[in-house]
Write a protein that holds these residues in place. Structure first.
Motif, PDB file in Angstrom:
ATOM      1  N   ARG A 105       0.194   0.792   3.538  1.00  0.00           N
ATOM      2  CA  ARG A 105      -0.093   1.681   4.669  1.00  0.00           C
ATOM      3  C   ARG A 105      -1.232   2.650   4.340  1.00  0.00           C
ATOM      4  NH1 ARG A 105       5.182   5.768   4.452  1.00  0.00           N
ATOM      5  NH2 ARG A 105       5.329   5.787   2.185  1.00  0.00           N
ATOM      6  N   SER A 106      -2.214   2.183   3.560  1.00  0.00           N
ATOM      7  CA  SER A 106      -3.320   3.081   3.217  1.00  0.00           C
ATOM      8  C   SER A 106      -4.241   3.292   4.424  1.00  0.00           C
ATOM      9  CB  SER A 106      -4.137   2.504   2.058  1.00  0.00           C
ATOM     10  OG  SER A 106      -4.868   1.380   2.493  1.00  0.00           O
ATOM     11  N   THR A 153     -12.661  -3.830   5.586  1.00  0.00           N
ATOM     12  CA  THR A 153     -11.654  -4.798   5.099  1.00  0.00           C
ATOM     13  C   THR A 153     -10.746  -5.280   6.233  1.00  0.00           C
ATOM     14  OG1 THR A 153     -11.768  -3.865   2.891  1.00  0.00           O
ATOM     15  CG2 THR A 153      -9.827  -5.184   3.391  1.00  0.00           C
ATOM     16  N   HIS A 179       5.920  -0.473   3.080  1.00  0.00           N
ATOM     17  CA  HIS A 179       5.366   0.404   2.030  1.00  0.00           C
ATOM     18  C   HIS A 179       6.365   0.478   0.888  1.00  0.00           C
ATOM     19  CE1 HIS A 179       8.077   3.133   4.020  1.00  0.00           C
ATOM     20  NE2 HIS A 179       7.463   2.826   5.154  1.00  0.00           N
ATOM     21  N   SER A 180       6.130   1.406  -0.030  1.00  0.00           N
ATOM     22  CA  SER A 180       6.943   1.403  -1.247  1.00  0.00           C
ATOM     23  C   SER A 180       8.405   1.791  -0.987  1.00  0.00           C
ATOM     24  CB  SER A 180       6.335   2.346  -2.284  1.00  0.00           C
ATOM     25  OG  SER A 180       6.352   3.662  -1.800  1.00  0.00           O
ATOM     26  N   THR A 188     -15.216  -8.348   3.450  1.00  0.00           N
ATOM     27  CA  THR A 188     -15.398  -6.888   3.439  1.00  0.00           C
ATOM     28  C   THR A 188     -16.886  -6.574   3.301  1.00  0.00           C
ATOM     29  OG1 THR A 188     -13.226  -6.538   2.449  1.00  0.00           O
ATOM     30  CG2 THR A 188     -14.837  -4.789   2.137  1.00  0.00           C
ATOM     31  N   ALA A 201      -0.917  -4.182  -1.210  1.00  0.00           N
ATOM     32  CA  ALA A 201      -0.061  -3.217  -1.922  1.00  0.00           C
ATOM     33  C   ALA A 201      -0.727  -2.720  -3.202  1.00  0.00           C
ATOM     34  CB  ALA A 201       1.286  -3.863  -2.253  1.00  0.00           C
ATOM     35  N   GLY A 202      -1.740  -3.440  -3.663  1.00  0.00           N
ATOM     36  CA  GLY A 202      -2.382  -3.039  -4.921  1.00  0.00           C
ATOM     37  C   GLY A 202      -1.479  -3.274  -6.126  1.00  0.00           C
ATOM     38  N   GLN A 203      -0.548  -4.250  -6.019  1.00  0.00           N
ATOM     39  CA  GLN A 203       0.364  -4.582  -7.122  1.00  0.00           C
ATOM     40  C   GLN A 203       0.127  -6.038  -7.501  1.00  0.00           C
ATOM     41  OE1 GLN A 203       2.521  -2.276  -8.396  1.00  0.00           O
ATOM     42  NE2 GLN A 203       1.821  -0.768  -6.877  1.00  0.00           N
ATOM     43  N   ILE A 214      -6.983  -6.999  -5.443  1.00  0.00           N
ATOM     44  CA  ILE A 214      -7.943  -7.495  -6.452  1.00  0.00           C
ATOM     45  C   ILE A 214      -7.546  -6.903  -7.795  1.00  0.00           C
ATOM     46  CG2 ILE A 214     -10.353  -7.704  -7.164  1.00  0.00           C
ATOM     47  CD1 ILE A 214     -11.228  -6.826  -4.455  1.00  0.00           C
ATOM     48  N   VAL A 269      -5.032  -9.237  -0.004  1.00  0.00           N
ATOM     49  CA  VAL A 269      -6.124  -8.253  -0.068  1.00  0.00           C
ATOM     50  C   VAL A 269      -6.341  -7.761  -1.509  1.00  0.00           C
ATOM     51  CG1 VAL A 269      -7.006  -6.090   0.910  1.00  0.00           C
ATOM     52  CG2 VAL A 269      -5.528  -7.551   2.290  1.00  0.00           C
TER      53      VAL A 269
HETATM   54  P1  NDP Z   1      -3.395   1.992  -1.966  1.00  0.00           P
HETATM   55  O1  NDP Z   1      -2.895   2.121  -3.360  1.00  0.00           O
HETATM   56  O2  NDP Z   1      -4.115   3.105  -1.320  1.00  0.00           O
HETATM   57  O3  NDP Z   1      -2.144   1.620  -1.030  1.00  0.00           O
HETATM   58  C1  NDP Z   1      -1.174   0.713  -1.420  1.00  0.00           C
HETATM   59  C2  NDP Z   1      -0.089   0.630  -0.380  1.00  0.00           C
HETATM   60  O4  NDP Z   1       0.851  -0.330  -0.796  1.00  0.00           O
HETATM   61  C3  NDP Z   1       0.678   1.939  -0.192  1.00  0.00           C
HETATM   62  O5  NDP Z   1       0.934   2.145   1.177  1.00  0.00           O
HETATM   63  C4  NDP Z   1       1.973   1.709  -0.968  1.00  0.00           C
HETATM   64  O6  NDP Z   1       3.106   2.353  -0.411  1.00  0.00           O
HETATM   65  C5  NDP Z   1       2.160   0.209  -0.821  1.00  0.00           C
HETATM   66  N1  NDP Z   1       2.919  -0.342  -1.939  1.00  0.00           N
HETATM   67  C6  NDP Z   1       2.663  -0.162  -3.259  1.00  0.00           C
HETATM   68  N2  NDP Z   1       3.600  -0.797  -3.989  1.00  0.00           N
HETATM   69  C7  NDP Z   1       4.437  -1.381  -3.119  1.00  0.00           C
HETATM   70  C8  NDP Z   1       5.615  -2.168  -3.263  1.00  0.00           C
HETATM   71  N3  NDP Z   1       6.098  -2.485  -4.468  1.00  0.00           N
HETATM   72  N4  NDP Z   1       6.247  -2.589  -2.151  1.00  0.00           N
HETATM   73  C9  NDP Z   1       5.758  -2.289  -0.916  1.00  0.00           C
HETATM   74  N5  NDP Z   1       4.661  -1.543  -0.729  1.00  0.00           N
HETATM   75  C10 NDP Z   1       4.006  -1.100  -1.802  1.00  0.00           C
HETATM   76  O7  NDP Z   1      -4.260   0.657  -1.948  1.00  0.00           O
HETATM   77  P2  NDP Z   1      -5.422   0.122  -0.947  1.00  0.00           P
HETATM   78  O8  NDP Z   1      -4.868  -0.083   0.417  1.00  0.00           O
HETATM   79  O9  NDP Z   1      -6.644   0.937  -1.107  1.00  0.00           O
HETATM   80  O10 NDP Z   1      -5.725  -1.288  -1.622  1.00  0.00           O
HETATM   81  C11 NDP Z   1      -4.728  -2.261  -1.778  1.00  0.00           C
HETATM   82  C12 NDP Z   1      -5.246  -3.397  -2.639  1.00  0.00           C
HETATM   83  O11 NDP Z   1      -6.339  -4.012  -1.974  1.00  0.00           O
HETATM   84  C13 NDP Z   1      -5.788  -2.986  -4.009  1.00  0.00           C
HETATM   85  O12 NDP Z   1      -5.508  -4.005  -4.948  1.00  0.00           O
HETATM   86  C14 NDP Z   1      -7.284  -2.883  -3.790  1.00  0.00           C
HETATM   87  O13 NDP Z   1      -8.002  -3.105  -4.979  1.00  0.00           O
HETATM   88  C15 NDP Z   1      -7.484  -4.006  -2.820  1.00  0.00           C
HETATM   89  N6  NDP Z   1      -8.648  -3.861  -1.950  1.00  0.00           N
HETATM   90  C16 NDP Z   1      -9.393  -4.975  -1.763  1.00  0.00           C
HETATM   91  C17 NDP Z   1     -10.473  -4.972  -0.914  1.00  0.00           C
HETATM   92  C18 NDP Z   1     -11.228  -6.218  -0.714  1.00  0.00           C
HETATM   93  O14 NDP Z   1     -12.327  -6.192  -0.189  1.00  0.00           O
HETATM   94  N7  NDP Z   1     -10.678  -7.375  -1.084  1.00  0.00           N
HETATM   95  C19 NDP Z   1     -10.896  -3.762  -0.219  1.00  0.00           C
HETATM   96  C20 NDP Z   1      -9.967  -2.647  -0.391  1.00  0.00           C
HETATM   97  C21 NDP Z   1      -8.905  -2.717  -1.235  1.00  0.00           C
HETATM   98  P3  NDP Z   1       3.266   3.983  -0.325  1.00  0.00           P
HETATM   99  O15 NDP Z   1       2.355   4.400   0.803  1.00  0.00           O
HETATM  100  O16 NDP Z   1       4.688   4.176  -0.026  1.00  0.00           O
HETATM  101  O17 NDP Z   1       2.816   4.501  -1.657  1.00  0.00           O
END
Ligand code: NDP
Length: 287
Positions: free
Chosen positions: A165-166, A140, A188-189, A265, A208-210, A230, A228
């Motif tokens: 920050r995943s 990705t 990050h959160s 990806t 952020a996955g939100q 979905i 990013v």
């Molecule tokens: P994770 O849930 O592992 O990580 C999410 C990150 O976002 C964490 O670091 C979290 O912070 C941060 N976060 C969550 N909420 C907030 C907020 N309100 N404000 C600021 N930061 C926030 O997710 P992934 O990295 O695995 O995936 C992210 C998104 O990307 C998902 O929707 C996933 O489905 C999508 N994805 C898409 C791909 C593609 O090919 N298009 C491939 C991989 C993922 P904290 O660390 O503090 O919890």
């Protein structure tokens, strides 16, 4: 009005480059083979694996799926990882995530030899990226860098803000952006005043996955925005982490969902399989 970062078009370019590279390797007697370990019947995982198989076939990469029931033991999987590491017919392989409860993905991924780690997610691959050694890159983040580069977007000296920050996306992307000489901020959160930090960005990447979390208040006029996320939308289609309709008029470039990061990806996995095959063909023989 923003220009669209068209992931479908860029991914088609990558696939065509991969197909010609596969053909060249075959001429030299180096077939490319990509294996997958699939555990259980999670419907999303089963769908992803069959689309990855189809992608592979399209570009001439042989693909094999090693299927296991959810009750498989950690040891059995660890043994398969070792077997695939040693098998000279296998160019690269990956474990489809998530694994069913009770199995430890990190310990399995840690056993994958870096030369075959086509997901680029093992601690060794991550470390190699961090210290600037050659490695297979996570699909990705690498797809995002390719999408930007193929659209002529200059990163050197730019302010890049990554939300997330995943280990899968945010952290390796920050490393790659540093390598491109961007000035990188990772949010990050717990980030205080996210909109204020995000508005500094020339390049804003949201992972952020939100669902539809980022709006116009997070975006500087003329920024490049990469989405990013979905998610399933209200009307059944896919939506991202960005409120597209609100952000698009402010941005210079924006990646859509679907059709942005997702296709890239998938394409970068094929790119990694070929790179793995080439590296192994060129590596000095052991023994
Ligand atoms: P994770 O849930 O592992 O990580 C999410 C990150 O976002 C964490 O670091 C979290 O912070 C941060 N976060 C969550 N909420 C907030 C907020 N309100 N404000 C600021 N930061 C926030 O997710 P992934 O990295 O695995 O995936 C992210 C998104 O990307 C998902 O929707 C996933 O489905 C999508 N994805 C898409 C791909 C593609 O090919 N298009 C491939 C991989 C993922 P904290 O660390 O503090 O919890």
């Amino acid at each position: 009005m923003a220009k669209i970062l068209d992931g479908k078009a860029a991914a088609a370019e990558v696939r065509s480059e991969v197909a010609s590279e596969v053909a060249k390797l075959k001429e030299r007697g180096v077939p490319v083979r990509l294996d997958v370990i699939l555990v259980g019947q999670d419907p999303a995982s089963v769908t992803y694996v069959s689309s990855k198989e189809r992608d592979s076939q399209e570009v001439g990469i042989e693909s094999r799926v090693h299927r296991f029931p959810s009750e498989v033991s950690q040891q059995e999987l660890a043994t398969l990882v070792e077997t695939l590491n040693e098998d000279v017919a296998v160019s690269g392989f990956f474990i489809q995530l998530p694994l069913p409860e009770g199995l430890d993905p990190v310990s399995l991924i840690s056993r994958i030899t870096p030369a075959k780690d086509v997901d680029g997610l093992s601690p060794e691959s991550a470390g190699r990226l961090a210290v600037g050694l050659p490695s297979l890159l996570p699909c990705t983040p690498h797809g995002i860098i390719q999408l930007l580069g193929r659209n002529g977007i200059e990163l050197s000296g730019s302010e890049a803000v990554v939300i997330g920050r995943s280990n899968l996306v945010g952290k390796p992307l920050a490393q790659l952006l540093l390598r491109e000489n961007a000035t990188v901020t990772v949010c990050h959160s717990r980030t205080r005043d996210l909109p204020e930090v995000a508005r500094r960005a020339d390049l804003l990447v949201v992972a952020a996955g939100q669902k539809e979390m980022v709006g116009a208040e997070h975006v500087k006029e003329g920024a490049v925005v990469v989405d990013v996320g979905i998610h399933r939308g209200e009307e059944g289609g896919l939506v991202g982490d960005v409120r597209f309709d609100e952000v698009e008029p402010k941005a210079a470039w924006i990646s859509p969902v679907p059709g942005g990061v997702g296709p890239m990806t998938r394409a970068m996995l094929l790119h990694n399989a070929v790179r793995a095959a080439r590296m192994q063909a060129e590596a000095p023989k052991r023994g």
